[in-house]
Scaffold this motif. Structure first.
Motif, PDB file in Angstrom:
ATOM      1  N   GLY A  93     103.333   4.674   1.693  1.00  0.00           N
ATOM      2  CA  GLY A  93     103.730   3.862   2.818  1.00  0.00           C
ATOM      3  C   GLY A  93     104.449   2.620   2.371  1.00  0.00           C
ATOM      4  N   ILE A  94     104.744   1.766   3.344  1.00  0.00           N
ATOM      5  CA  ILE A  94     105.375   0.484   3.059  1.00  0.00           C
ATOM      6  C   ILE A  94     104.264  -0.511   2.758  1.00  0.00           C
ATOM      7  CG2 ILE A  94     106.699  -1.398   4.102  1.00  0.00           C
ATOM      8  CD1 ILE A  94     108.251   0.687   5.654  1.00  0.00           C
ATOM      9  N   PRO A  95     104.425  -1.363   1.752  1.00  0.00           N
ATOM     10  CA  PRO A  95     103.391  -2.343   1.425  1.00  0.00           C
ATOM     11  C   PRO A  95     102.996  -3.166   2.640  1.00  0.00           C
ATOM     12  CG  PRO A  95     105.123  -2.356  -0.227  1.00  0.00           C
ATOM     13  CD  PRO A  95     105.606  -1.466   0.873  1.00  0.00           C
ATOM     14  N   ASP A  96     101.738  -3.551   2.708  1.00  0.00           N
ATOM     15  CA  ASP A  96     101.254  -4.420   3.772  1.00  0.00           C
ATOM     16  C   ASP A  96     100.507  -5.573   3.125  1.00  0.00           C
ATOM     17  OD1 ASP A  96     100.280  -5.686   5.967  1.00  0.00           O
ATOM     18  OD2 ASP A  96      99.415  -3.904   6.911  1.00  0.00           O
ATOM     19  N   THR A  97     101.266  -6.599   2.745  1.00  0.00           N
ATOM     20  CA  THR A  97     100.681  -7.769   2.097  1.00  0.00           C
ATOM     21  C   THR A  97     100.314  -8.841   3.104  1.00  0.00           C
ATOM     22  OG1 THR A  97     102.825  -8.850   1.791  1.00  0.00           O
ATOM     23  CG2 THR A  97     102.120  -7.337   0.065  1.00  0.00           C
ATOM     24  N   GLY A  98     100.658  -8.598   4.378  1.00  0.00           N
ATOM     25  CA  GLY A  98     100.471  -9.618   5.394  1.00  0.00           C
ATOM     26  C   GLY A  98     101.738 -10.402   5.667  1.00  0.00           C
TER      27      GLY A  98
END
Length: 214
Positions: A93-98
């Motif tokens: 997926g696409i990163p979710d760092t906030g």
């Protein structure tokens, strides 16, 4: 006398498939889609035409399969560098760092690198162009390659909505086109260089319009 070991037909088939894939991609890069033929692919791969027709009905099918295999290997190579120290990333997926903008910039920069990669550019252009005149091939290209990638953007944008970073009334499927559309437009027309800086600007413009208004 030790018994003679029977040849491994599956390994031979894998080698032949890889040789055919490599031959198809090489020919499309060198001479273009129109001038690529089953005969040329067979000769380049060192196999008979009947071997190709046993597995694929047309050169379009060969190229599609070869490109999907190439894209899969490229994704594996890209993911090989991630380790336990990488945080905030859900795979696949696409990163979710906030930080939505930072995450989208990371992905669009990687897309720029792929589109500028000579090994990927020629077959991508060939399949894109041929898919316009061949509706069946175009639908297969979208279904097998584009839709799974676009679904990752939808997932990330929905997570951003839940976090309050994107307006609730935004349609993620349309929003992702604000990101992908300009990139593909510049790449297809070759009007201006496709760069990381351009990808970053697209994200800044798009995210600014998607964010909640005060």
């Amino acid at each position: 006398m030790a018994p003679t070991k029977a040849p491994d037909s599956s390994r031979r088939s894998d080698r032949s498939r890889r040789a055919i894939h490599d031959a198809a991609l090489a020919l499309v890069t060198e001479v273009g889609y129109r001038r690529t033929t089953i005969e040329g692919i067979a000769a380049r791969a060192g196999v008979g035409k009947q071997t190709i027709y046993r597995w694929w009905p047309s050169k379009a099918a060969v190229l599609m399969d070869a490109f999907l295999d190439l894209a899969g290997r490229a994704a594996e190579d890209a993911g090989a560098g991630s380790g336990p120290g990488d945080t905030g990333e859900s795979a696949p997926g696409i990163p979710d760092t906030g930080d939505l903008a930072a995450d989208l910039k990371l992905v669009l920069r990687a897309t720029v690198d792929e589109l500028n990669d000579p090994a990927l550019e020629a077959p991508t252009r060939a399949l894109t162009a041929e898919g316009i005149v061949d509706a069946k091939l175009g639908a297969e290209f979208v279904h097998k390659l584009l839709d799974p990638q676009l679904a990752l953007y939808v997932t990330r944008l929905r997570a951003a909505q839940e976090a309050g970073d994107v307006r609730a009334d935004v349609d993620p499927r349309i929003a992702l086109e604000l990101l992908i559309g300009p990139l593909m437009h510049r790449w297809l027309l070759r009007t201006l260089p496709l760069t990381h800086a351009y990808a970053d600007e697209i994200v800044d413009y798009a995210v600014g319009g998607l964010a909640p208004r005060a």
